[in-house]
Design an enzyme around this catalytic site. Structure first.
Site, PDB file in Angstrom:
ATOM      1  CG  ASP A 259      -0.290  -0.142   2.498  1.00 20.43           C
ATOM      2  OD1 ASP A 259       0.662   0.625   2.733  1.00 20.43           O
ATOM      3  OD2 ASP A 259      -0.681  -1.010   3.306  1.00 20.43           O
ATOM      4  CE  LYS A 281      -6.282  -0.935   4.345  1.00 22.85           C
ATOM      5  NZ  LYS A 281      -5.759  -1.881   5.287  1.00 22.85           N
ATOM      6  CG  MET A 394      -3.061   7.300  11.414  1.00 26.41           C
ATOM      7  SD  MET A 394      -4.150   5.924  11.667  1.00 26.41           S
ATOM      8  CE  MET A 394      -3.639   5.266  13.234  1.00 26.41           C
TER       9      MET A 394
HETATM   10  C1  LIG Z   1      -2.016   3.028   9.512  1.00 24.70           C
HETATM   11  S1  LIG Z   1      -0.799   3.633  10.579  1.00 24.70           S
HETATM   12  C2  LIG Z   1       0.403   2.394  10.416  1.00 24.70           C
HETATM   13  C3  LIG Z   1       1.415   2.387  11.499  1.00 24.70           C
HETATM   14  C4  LIG Z   1       2.476   1.333  11.302  1.00 24.70           C
HETATM   15  N1  LIG Z   1       1.930   0.031  11.387  1.00 24.70           N
HETATM   16  C5  LIG Z   1       3.645   1.475  12.271  1.00 24.70           C
HETATM   17  O1  LIG Z   1       3.905   0.574  13.081  1.00 24.70           O
HETATM   18  O2  LIG Z   1       4.321   2.483  12.209  1.00 24.70           O
HETATM   19  C6  LIG Z   1      -0.168   4.962   9.664  1.00 24.70           C
HETATM   20  C7  LIG Z   1       0.408   6.051  10.537  1.00 24.70           C
HETATM   21  O3  LIG Z   1       1.716   5.710  10.946  1.00 24.70           O
HETATM   22  C8  LIG Z   1       2.484   6.865  11.107  1.00 24.70           C
HETATM   23  N2  LIG Z   1       3.633   6.793  10.198  1.00 24.70           N
HETATM   24  C9  LIG Z   1       3.944   5.799   9.360  1.00 24.70           C
HETATM   25  N3  LIG Z   1       5.111   6.042   8.740  1.00 24.70           N
HETATM   26  C10 LIG Z   1       5.553   7.221   9.231  1.00 24.70           C
HETATM   27  C11 LIG Z   1       6.708   8.008   9.003  1.00 24.70           C
HETATM   28  N4  LIG Z   1       7.663   7.630   8.165  1.00 24.70           N
HETATM   29  N5  LIG Z   1       6.838   9.167   9.689  1.00 24.70           N
HETATM   30  C12 LIG Z   1       5.895   9.567  10.577  1.00 24.70           C
HETATM   31  N6  LIG Z   1       4.782   8.853  10.827  1.00 24.70           N
HETATM   32  C13 LIG Z   1       4.617   7.701  10.170  1.00 24.70           C
HETATM   33  C14 LIG Z   1       1.593   8.042  10.736  1.00 24.70           C
HETATM   34  O4  LIG Z   1       0.999   8.506  11.920  1.00 24.70           O
HETATM   35  C15 LIG Z   1       0.587   7.377   9.849  1.00 24.70           C
HETATM   36  O5  LIG Z   1      -0.593   8.108   9.784  1.00 24.70           O
END
Ligand SMILES: C[S@@+](CC[C@H](N)C(=O)[O-])C[C@H]1O[C@@H](n2cnc3c(N)ncnc32)[C@H](O)[C@@H]1O
Length: 479
Positions: A259, A281, A394
């Site tokens: 995704d 997504k 998020m």
């Molecule tokens: C659906 S969640 C998935 C989280 C993921 N499973 C994890 O463990 O990081 C998506 C959220 O993760 C955070 N996120 C993911 N990658 C990121 C990054 N490189 N920098 C900052 N926030 C990130 C953001 O808050 C984003 O909205």
């Protein structure tokens, strides 16, 4: 290219008399291997390392505690040169050869222009009973060692167990699996489900599946295989933060579902021949419904394929990994979860914010900042506490609500907050302020794009001033 090259060979030395000249660290490494090989070891050296001295005391090896003399080599099948004095090494080699003893030396001493011994002792990756040897004929010993280190990191520890398991059935397979199926059979064992069971520590299951495969090959004259789904955590975006296990699963995939949270630089590391399916997504833009995706994964795995589902961060942290597994389990499809570095950990590290610095925070909470502002139904009284850090996933769109709620529940206006976007990548942005400042949307940073972002709230945010280290290059994204 050298005109002649060494001839690679593994030698059995059980009970064979071997002389080691030298008693330092290099000698100790050689002696460790000689013991594994079951050799009868003698050492001549004025001094031994403490560990070697213990072995001498325990009569595991015989020690002549003096300098080398030419006659020492008499009666030895193999002499290993292991002192740090080139003149002594050369003398040992000459004496040993004169007595008909084979002389082995390190890659450093094996320079083709002035080789000291007959044989080169390679740098070894040991996955007993598998051994991978690297040598450069004395041309580039440091390169050999670096290569060894890379192989060591890349070859799963459990390859030894896998090889040992294969060894237990090798004869039976040779007798009962038709010759035309044998290569396919072993490829399936080493690349497929059985290998995965071994790597995951499920040795009993691996044995059972192997027995069943042999039976099938005997009875039906065909090699059967079953598919599986790998939920692979890819970390926060920087490909260097993938785990070895994630990379291995990706490189052996038949079909890859990914995704928008997983960048192209990571997706492109998967097996080039795999089928790639984008499943969308990024927040609201779902291109494929969760139920439909789960059904697709079941369908592919049931057809015997290795399905890799790439997930941002860690599959079990706000990643719906649990929901995907529920459907796989209900359908009886085998699955494995490969953990990844969660964006919380990645953001904290790359922004220089130690989440639980003990002077400021005794606990850390991961929570969601998603949903419409009015329905962010979180336990604010719990979140608005001193002595802890709160990570809001998020959070980009709800910063004002988060700040307002934390203030309402008692945190002071000067309480620190940071927003980290595209953490760990070259595009990383870190903005920090106080709850009092960001409660006003007009004070929040204006940020373009829809990069993933999370907020960290707590006193630890202030440490960024001294602990920040990462300098993003701000190059535009590759895709
Ligand atoms: C659906 S969640 C998935 C989280 C993921 N499973 C994890 O463990 O990081 C998506 C959220 O993760 C955070 N996120 C993911 N990658 C990121 C990054 N490189 N920098 C900052 N926030 C990130 C953001 O808050 C984003 O909205």
């Amino acid at each position: 290219m050298t005109e002649t090259a060494s001839f690679p060979i593994f030698v059995r030395l059980v009970g064979e008399p071997v002389l080691v000249v030298g008693g330092g660290r290099v000698a100790a490494r050689r002696i460790r291997r000689l013991r594994r090989a079951g050799a009868a070891i003698s050492v001549v050296a004025p001094r031994l390392t403490p560990a070697l001295a213990d072995l001498a005391d325990a009569s595991v090896l015989r020690w002549w505690d003096r300098a080398f003399q030419d006659e020492d080599v008499a009666g030895f099948r193999l002499t290993i040169v292991a002192t740090n004095d080139p003149a002594v090494n050369r003398r040992v080699a000459t004496a040993a050869r004169a007595h008909g003893s084979f002389v082995a030396t390190t890659d450093d001493n094996a320079g083709a222009d002035a080789p000291i011994g007959d044989a080169v002792l390679p740098a070894v990756v040991d996955r007993d009973p598998i051994q991978v040897a690297v040598a450069s004929d004395g041309r580039a010993p440091t390169l050999s060692r670096r290569l060894r280190a890379r192989l060591d990191a890349f070859i799963p520890r459990a390859y030894g167990e896998l090889a040992a398991l294969a060894g237990t059935v090798r004869q039976r397979v040779a007798q009962s699996v038709p010759t035309r199926l044998r290569t396919q059979f072993w490829t399936d064992v080493f690349e497929g489900e059985i290998a995965e069971h071994v790597f995951a520590g499920r040795l009993n299951t691996a044995q059972q599946v192997l027995a069943k495969r042999i039976e099938d090959a005997e009875k039906h004259g065909e090699v059967t295989g079953t598919g599986a789904v790998f939920l692979v955590g890819c970390g926060p975006g920087n490909p260097d933060l993938l785990t070895f296990r994630a990379l291995r699963a990706m490189q052996r995939a038949d079909v890859v579902f990914y995704d928008s949270l997983v960048p192209t630089a990571i997706v492109s590391l998967a097996a080039p021949d795999a089928e790639f399916r984008h499943v969308g997504k990024r927040a609201e833009h779902h291109t494929i419904a969760q139920g439909e995706l789960n059904a697709l994964m079941v369908e592919h795995a049931s057809a015997g394929e290795r399905v890799v589902r790439l997930k941002g961060g860690d599959p079990f942290v706000f990643g719906r990994g649990g929901e995907e597994i529920a459907d796989l389990a209900a359908a009886g499809v085998g699955f494995e979860v490969v953990p990844g570095i969660t964006a919380a950990g990645g953001s904290a590290a790359y922004a220089g914010i130690p989440l639980t610095h003990r002077d400021h925070a005794q606990s850390v909470i991961f929570t969601t900042g998603h949903r419409q502002a009015s329905s962010l139904a979180l336990s604010w009284a719990t979140l608005a506490q001193r002595g802890q850090t709160v990570v809001f996933f998020m959070a980009r769109r709800n910063l004002a609500t988060i700040c307002r709620s934390l203030l309402d529940y008692g945190l002071p206006a000067d309480w620190p907050i940071a927003l980290i976007i595209d953490a760990t990548t070259k595009q990383q942005i870190v903005a920090s302020a106080t709850l009092g400042e960001w409660v006003d949307p007009g004070e929040q940073p204006e940020l373009d794009g829809d990069g993933a972002g999370l907020a960290i709230v707590g006193e630890v945010v202030r440490l960024r001033a001294t602990h920040g280290w990462f300098e993003p290059s701000r190059e535009p994204p590759a895709d």
